[in-house]
Motif scaffolding. Structure first.
Motif, PDB file in Angstrom:
ATOM      1  N   TYR A 221       0.869  -1.187   0.000  1.00 52.38           N
ATOM      2  CA  TYR A 221       0.000   0.000   0.000  1.00 52.38           C
ATOM      3  C   TYR A 221       0.902   1.233   0.000  1.00 52.38           C
ATOM      4  CZ  TYR A 221      -3.038   3.678   1.678  1.00 52.38           C
ATOM      5  OH  TYR A 221      -3.709   4.865   1.801  1.00 52.38           O
ATOM      6  N   THR A 222       0.712   2.115  -0.975  1.00 58.32           N
ATOM      7  CA  THR A 222       1.686   3.189  -1.175  1.00 58.32           C
ATOM      8  C   THR A 222       1.048   4.569  -1.277  1.00 58.32           C
ATOM      9  OG1 THR A 222       3.064   1.602  -2.382  1.00 58.32           O
ATOM     10  CG2 THR A 222       3.633   3.923  -2.628  1.00 58.32           C
ATOM     11  N   GLU A 223       1.471   5.478  -0.429  1.00 61.50           N
ATOM     12  CA  GLU A 223       1.111   6.898  -0.552  1.00 61.50           C
ATOM     13  C   GLU A 223       2.400   7.694  -0.757  1.00 61.50           C
ATOM     14  OE1 GLU A 223      -0.867   8.323   2.958  1.00 61.50           O
ATOM     15  OE2 GLU A 223      -2.350   6.715   2.946  1.00 61.50           O
ATOM     16  N   GLY A 224       2.334   8.728  -1.563  1.00 65.54           N
ATOM     17  CA  GLY A 224       3.520   9.563  -1.789  1.00 65.54           C
ATOM     18  C   GLY A 224       3.566  10.741  -0.845  1.00 65.54           C
ATOM     19  N   ILE A 225       4.538  11.638  -1.081  1.00 68.61           N
ATOM     20  CA  ILE A 225       4.637  12.816  -0.207  1.00 68.61           C
ATOM     21  C   ILE A 225       4.073  14.066  -0.872  1.00 68.61           C
ATOM     22  CG2 ILE A 225       6.680  11.959   1.015  1.00 68.61           C
ATOM     23  CD1 ILE A 225       8.203  14.278  -0.531  1.00 68.61           C
ATOM     24  N   ASP A 226       3.529  13.919  -2.084  1.00 69.76           N
ATOM     25  CA  ASP A 226       3.061  15.114  -2.810  1.00 69.76           C
ATOM     26  C   ASP A 226       1.892  15.789  -2.122  1.00 69.76           C
ATOM     27  OD1 ASP A 226       1.990  12.668  -3.452  1.00 69.76           O
ATOM     28  OD2 ASP A 226       1.371  13.252  -5.471  1.00 69.76           O
ATOM     29  N   SER A 227       1.215  15.065  -1.232  1.00 69.11           N
ATOM     30  CA  SER A 227       0.092  15.679  -0.527  1.00 69.11           C
ATOM     31  C   SER A 227       0.525  16.300   0.807  1.00 69.11           C
ATOM     32  CB  SER A 227      -0.975  14.620  -0.260  1.00 69.11           C
ATOM     33  OG  SER A 227      -0.417  13.616   0.566  1.00 69.11           O
ATOM     34  N   VAL A 228       1.808  16.149   1.167  1.00 71.86           N
ATOM     35  CA  VAL A 228       2.246  16.696   2.456  1.00 71.86           C
ATOM     36  C   VAL A 228       2.440  18.201   2.333  1.00 71.86           C
ATOM     37  CG1 VAL A 228       4.046  16.702   4.214  1.00 71.86           C
ATOM     38  CG2 VAL A 228       3.348  14.542   3.152  1.00 71.86           C
ATOM     39  N   ASN A 229       1.755  18.906   3.205  1.00 75.23           N
ATOM     40  CA  ASN A 229       1.757  20.359   3.153  1.00 75.23           C
ATOM     41  C   ASN A 229       2.636  20.915   4.270  1.00 75.23           C
ATOM     42  OD1 ASN A 229       0.695  23.137   3.443  1.00 75.23           O
ATOM     43  ND2 ASN A 229      -0.733  22.401   1.874  1.00 75.23           N
ATOM     44  N   LEU A 230       3.261  22.053   3.983  1.00 77.66           N
ATOM     45  CA  LEU A 230       4.100  22.714   4.983  1.00 77.66           C
ATOM     46  C   LEU A 230       3.339  22.971   6.280  1.00 77.66           C
ATOM     47  CD1 LEU A 230       6.841  23.900   5.540  1.00 77.66           C
ATOM     48  CD2 LEU A 230       6.134  26.003   4.405  1.00 77.66           C
ATOM     49  N   VAL A 231       2.042  23.278   6.131  1.00 75.86           N
ATOM     50  CA  VAL A 231       1.194  23.519   7.301  1.00 75.86           C
ATOM     51  C   VAL A 231       1.205  22.301   8.229  1.00 75.86           C
ATOM     52  CG1 VAL A 231      -1.189  23.942   8.021  1.00 75.86           C
ATOM     53  CG2 VAL A 231      -0.305  25.032   5.951  1.00 75.86           C
ATOM     54  N   ASP A 232       1.124  21.102   7.641  1.00 75.98           N
ATOM     55  CA  ASP A 232       1.114  19.877   8.447  1.00 75.98           C
ATOM     56  C   ASP A 232       2.455  19.651   9.125  1.00 75.98           C
ATOM     57  OD1 ASP A 232      -1.559  19.099   7.691  1.00 75.98           O
ATOM     58  OD2 ASP A 232      -0.725  18.701   5.713  1.00 75.98           O
ATOM     59  N   ILE A 233       3.516  19.938   8.391  1.00 73.02           N
ATOM     60  CA  ILE A 233       4.847  19.786   8.973  1.00 73.02           C
ATOM     61  C   ILE A 233       4.980  20.681  10.202  1.00 73.02           C
ATOM     62  CG2 ILE A 233       7.283  20.327   8.539  1.00 73.02           C
ATOM     63  CD1 ILE A 233       6.998  19.005   5.851  1.00 73.02           C
ATOM     64  N   ASN A 234       4.449  21.896  10.103  1.00 70.99           N
ATOM     65  CA  ASN A 234       4.555  22.819  11.230  1.00 70.99           C
ATOM     66  C   ASN A 234       3.635  22.439  12.395  1.00 70.99           C
ATOM     67  OD1 ASN A 234       6.647  24.375  10.189  1.00 70.99           O
ATOM     68  ND2 ASN A 234       5.215  25.562   8.930  1.00 70.99           N
ATOM     69  N   TYR A 235       2.414  21.997  12.093  1.00 65.99           N
ATOM     70  CA  TYR A 235       1.546  21.507  13.169  1.00 65.99           C
ATOM     71  C   TYR A 235       2.172  20.275  13.830  1.00 65.99           C
ATOM     72  CZ  TYR A 235      -2.385  24.523  11.735  1.00 65.99           C
ATOM     73  OH  TYR A 235      -3.199  25.594  11.451  1.00 65.99           O
ATOM     74  N   ALA A 236       2.729  19.389  13.002  1.00 66.82           N
ATOM     75  CA  ALA A 236       3.367  18.182  13.540  1.00 66.82           C
ATOM     76  C   ALA A 236       4.468  18.573  14.525  1.00 66.82           C
ATOM     77  CB  ALA A 236       3.939  17.329  12.407  1.00 66.82           C
ATOM     78  N   ARG A 237       5.251  19.552  14.154  1.00 69.55           N
ATOM     79  CA  ARG A 237       6.326  19.991  15.035  1.00 69.55           C
ATOM     80  C   ARG A 237       5.775  20.504  16.372  1.00 69.55           C
ATOM     81  NH1 ARG A 237      10.665  22.824  12.325  1.00 69.55           N
ATOM     82  NH2 ARG A 237       8.883  23.834  11.344  1.00 69.55           N
ATOM     83  N   GLU A 238       4.694  21.288  16.287  1.00 63.55           N
ATOM     84  CA  GLU A 238       4.052  21.778  17.526  1.00 63.55           C
ATOM     85  C   GLU A 238       3.640  20.636  18.437  1.00 63.55           C
ATOM     86  OE1 GLU A 238       0.759  24.553  17.167  1.00 63.55           O
ATOM     87  OE2 GLU A 238       1.762  25.501  15.450  1.00 63.55           O
ATOM     88  N   LEU A 239       3.227  19.531  17.805  1.00 65.63           N
ATOM     89  CA  LEU A 239       2.787  18.357  18.577  1.00 65.63           C
ATOM     90  C   LEU A 239       3.954  17.464  18.982  1.00 65.63           C
ATOM     91  CD1 LEU A 239      -0.297  17.462  16.341  1.00 65.63           C
ATOM     92  CD2 LEU A 239      -0.421  18.286  18.709  1.00 65.63           C
ATOM     93  N   GLY A 240       5.195  17.825  18.559  1.00 64.57           N
ATOM     94  CA  GLY A 240       6.365  17.030  18.938  1.00 64.57           C
ATOM     95  C   GLY A 240       6.710  15.927  17.957  1.00 64.57           C
ATOM     96  N   TYR A 241       6.292  16.082  16.700  1.00 68.88           N
ATOM     97  CA  TYR A 241       6.550  15.065  15.680  1.00 68.88           C
ATOM     98  C   TYR A 241       7.354  15.614  14.500  1.00 68.88           C
ATOM     99  CZ  TYR A 241       2.716  12.384  17.853  1.00 68.88           C
ATOM    100  OH  TYR A 241       1.923  11.692  18.730  1.00 68.88           O
ATOM    101  N   ARG A 242       7.987  14.699  13.769  1.00 71.19           N
ATOM    102  CA  ARG A 242       8.567  15.007  12.460  1.00 71.19           C
ATOM    103  C   ARG A 242       7.804  14.210  11.409  1.00 71.19           C
ATOM    104  NH1 ARG A 242      13.712  16.953  13.995  1.00 71.19           N
ATOM    105  NH2 ARG A 242      12.935  18.656  15.247  1.00 71.19           N
ATOM    106  N   VAL A 243       7.667  14.781  10.208  1.00 71.56           N
ATOM    107  CA  VAL A 243       7.009  14.053   9.116  1.00 71.56           C
ATOM    108  C   VAL A 243       8.069  13.390   8.233  1.00 71.56           C
ATOM    109  CG1 VAL A 243       5.438  14.214   7.151  1.00 71.56           C
ATOM    110  CG2 VAL A 243       5.096  15.708   9.131  1.00 71.56           C
ATOM    111  N   LYS A 244       7.960  12.089   8.051  1.00 73.30           N
ATOM    112  CA  LYS A 244       8.916  11.324   7.235  1.00 73.30           C
ATOM    113  C   LYS A 244       8.152  10.397   6.314  1.00 73.30           C
ATOM    114  CE  LYS A 244      12.798  12.673   9.122  1.00 73.30           C
ATOM    115  NZ  LYS A 244      13.748  13.391   8.256  1.00 73.30           N
ATOM    116  N   LEU A 245       8.713  10.101   5.142  1.00 72.94           N
ATOM    117  CA  LEU A 245       8.140   9.048   4.307  1.00 72.94           C
ATOM    118  C   LEU A 245       8.713   7.724   4.810  1.00 72.94           C
ATOM    119  CD1 LEU A 245       6.324   8.362   1.838  1.00 72.94           C
ATOM    120  CD2 LEU A 245       8.429   8.236   0.500  1.00 72.94           C
ATOM    121  N   VAL A 246       7.848   6.917   5.419  1.00 73.87           N
ATOM    122  CA  VAL A 246       8.312   5.695   6.068  1.00 73.87           C
ATOM    123  C   VAL A 246       7.811   4.466   5.307  1.00 73.87           C
ATOM    124  CG1 VAL A 246       8.265   4.327   8.197  1.00 73.87           C
ATOM    125  CG2 VAL A 246       8.358   6.824   8.325  1.00 73.87           C
ATOM    126  N   ALA A 247       8.719   3.537   5.084  1.00 75.76           N
ATOM    127  CA  ALA A 247       8.349   2.228   4.541  1.00 75.76           C
ATOM    128  C   ALA A 247       8.289   1.276   5.717  1.00 75.76           C
ATOM    129  CB  ALA A 247       9.402   1.763   3.537  1.00 75.76           C
TER     130      ALA A 247
END
Lengths: 423, 423
Positions: A221-247
């Motif tokens: 099952y495969t999703e790409g990163i083209d839908s990842v938005n800068l807004v999400d990266i910044n919210y993720a950081r606020e929540l203590g997370y990093r966004v990575k493409l993980v297999a």
């Protein structure tokens, strides 16, 4: 003296030729034998080739595949055909084969390993996953006493570079992609990287070895990163997370779950700190616990390092026992809809009373509990809602989102991203 | 059916017995053969032993070493003797040997590998360094195409746990050591860990493989962590560093530099984030660049994972080509006084005008440039001076410090710690 034939003299092929020359003395001492490149197959005979004497260049594959002095064939053309045909031919004529070809191995690995076994020769492909990082051989040998429970990897340097640029430089996806192309980390057609299919091929190879069952790229099952938005990266950081493409590959009792998708990882998770073009693979075994392998997952010399190590190993183990296909189990691949995870969601809604209660109602009806809910960035009569769920089956989430999407107060479901690696 | 004899049934020995039973089916499938423990040598016959049938216990080493049905001897007694004698005897009678004994391998590895070669059997010791982390085999095989330029490792979990506790919980060295003992991470006599000699043995093994020259533990310049003060850990953090006990081997043109010492590492250095009892080894090759291996460096099951992997490999490569001692070079070990580094210094001085100028004068006379100087924590007429130098030979620094120590305005040279891993 061991004579090699190399198929393909692109970036990796040139790196292999350079490395064999550069570290000639060290390699000869370690091996007790000299390695020599006898012939190299190229498309264009007129091109200048450093590290390769002119007489060694050919555009006729038969000059390598039919030469009985050549005992090891190194396939570095990439792509499915004609690489697959040449590898088959080489194995069938009793030659050892070393390849970096993730497409061929992920799709045809079992057939080729079985052919190698029949012929009593080696087929090595360390460079097909993680570039220079030792991972195939450590999994097949060093972790052989373990049942592997889970693998998680950052297997694509291009997307990791883009996500790192977005995270650290606050760049948009588009700008980060352009930057990656300018730096030579992304191809002019970056689809296979961005859409996750490159990582899916590598995961298919790793999962087949880890779980001893054949997994092909189309089962991932495969999703790409083209839908990842800068807004999400910044919210993720606020929540203590990093966004990575993980297999990720997970062993369930009689099923295997395999997916490639952007994920939120806790900042202190071992993979969260892997930045830029670096790759890393975290393997969890039932005895060893967690081990991680980290390094440059691509590039001329790192990849050449893995290819030449395979060549050395092919020479060393010429007459010894060999490890062939270890897919002795036939496990089912889990339906992605049944795979459970925590999810991060971002929605744009009308800024009116009762909207949040409607949304959480739809969640509740689908047995989804929310661990965190924030209302963000209210303006022009709209508001952004950010939620993190507890663990739910993907299917339930999709059902809830289908309902929510139909509410007229909901303008957009902007993002749905898995949350993994809390520890 | 492959029959094993195990020498020693302590923590690791019990782990090996448990693992062979627990993952029996998986191992048999991967190997195509069953592994059976035939006899185990113990000191106390009366003790209860889970995972081992009563009739398999013996206190007579001859029951293992002279049994021709036993083809693989697993040495897990630890310590130099009688382990060394038993390993010699096993190899001489044509048995493969797997050991986790860092003391024996670091001191006698070459002799034993040469004996194994003479007898045509395997001697494997993956568990002697880094517990469950695959490192020996990846270095000998997967990185064989590289000239290794540098290795840096966190090789001792006890000291890393203590330093992590000091850093994260603001504990003193003494309190952190007590905590480590309470948690079972430090022995009641923690000298070998604290003073760095455990890490030095492991570094000797890794360096011998990396640089293809024999390095013994007594050649490793070794400093422990007992002099590391919480004050230094906190100042280091202010400067953007973490304090770690690092084992480092560097290849110079015709010399090898080998040392174990506390070091300040930049926060974003790959080893800086390795916390608690985890170990990691960063290897730099001239083709692959940097690769890192990370995991649990000790403990029952992780170590058993490495031992059983070696057993599996011994079975697989019984009749094949083997890799023996690769110390074909004879490089000198660098005089530690000539080894260069940046240094962090902390001094307690009288809070009077001119003191700093005298100190920096002594530095200048010894060709030492300072990159940072702070005056800290002035009270009761004394002040603390914290300095970071540019790269200097250790000898020059020692000369300067000898002069400075003699100044009556200088009360104490409190700390001298190397600064490494800026990137």
């Amino acid at each position: 003296m061991i004579q090699l034939g190399i198929l393909g003299l692109g970036t990796v092929g040139s790196g292999v030729a350079e490395l064999i020359q550069k570290n000639q003395e060290t390699i000869a001492k370690r091996l007790g034998k000299n390695i020599e490149i006898k012939k190299v197959l190229v498309r264009d005979l007129r091109k200048k080739r450093p590290f390769i004497a002119e007489g060694k260049i050919t555009d006729n594959p038969g000059d390598i595949l039919e030469d009985s002095d050549i005992s090891i064939v190194v396939e570095l053309m990439g792509g499915e055909e004609p690489a697959l045909t040449y590898i088959r031919q080489a194995l069938a004529s009793g030659k050892h084969v070393v390849t970096a070809n993730k497409e061929v191995i992920s799709k045809h690995g079992k057939e080729l390993l079985d052919l190698a076994q029949k012929e009593g020769v080696n087929l090595f492909f360390e460079a097909s996953v993680g570039g220079g990082i030792p991972i195939i051989r450590p999994m097949k040998q060093c972790l052989a006493a373990n049942e592997i429970i889970k693998i998680m990897g950052i297997l694509n340097g291009t997307t990791n570079y883009i996500l790192t640029q977005m995270t650290e430089k606050n760049k948009s996806f588009g700008d980060a992609l352009l930057e990656a192309q300018k730096e030579g980390y992304a191809e002019s057609d970056p689809t296979a990287d961005i859409k996750g299919s490159d990582a899916a091929r590598k995961l298919a190879i790793l999962s087949s070895i880890a779980f001893n069952t054949r997994i092909t790229p189309d089962q991932v099952y495969t999703e790409g990163i083209d839908s990842v938005n800068l807004v999400d990266i910044n919210y993720a950081r606020e929540l203590g997370y990093r966004v990575k493409l993980v297999a990720m590959g997970k062993r369930h009792s009689d099923e295997v779950e395999v997916l490639v998708a952007p994920m939120l990882l806790r900042e202190r998770h071992p993979l969260a700190g892997v930045s830029g073009v670096f790759n890393a693979i975290l393997v969890e075994g039932n005895a060893v616990g967690r081990v991680m392998f980290y390094g440059q997952g691509a590039g001329k010399m790192p990849t050449a390092s893995a290819v030449v190590a395979d060549i050395i190993d092919a020479v060393r183990s010429k007459n010894g026992n060999k490890i062939y296909c270890t897919c002795y189990d036939e496990l089912n691949v889990m339906n992605p809809g049944l795979s459970t995870a925590r999810f991060y969601l971002r929605l744009r809604v009308m800024d009116k009373p009762g909207v949040l209660s409607k949304i959480s109602g739809a969640m509740g009806e689908n047995q989804i509990s929310l661990s965190q809910v924030f209302q963000k960035n209210t303006q022009n009569g709209t508001a952004e809602i950010v939620m993190v769920t507890y663990e739910v089956p993907f299917e339930n989430l999709q059902n809830a989102l289908d309902e929510i999407k139909a509410y007229r107060q909901v303008e957009e479901i902007s993002s749905v991203i898995r949350v993994e690696g809390e520890s």
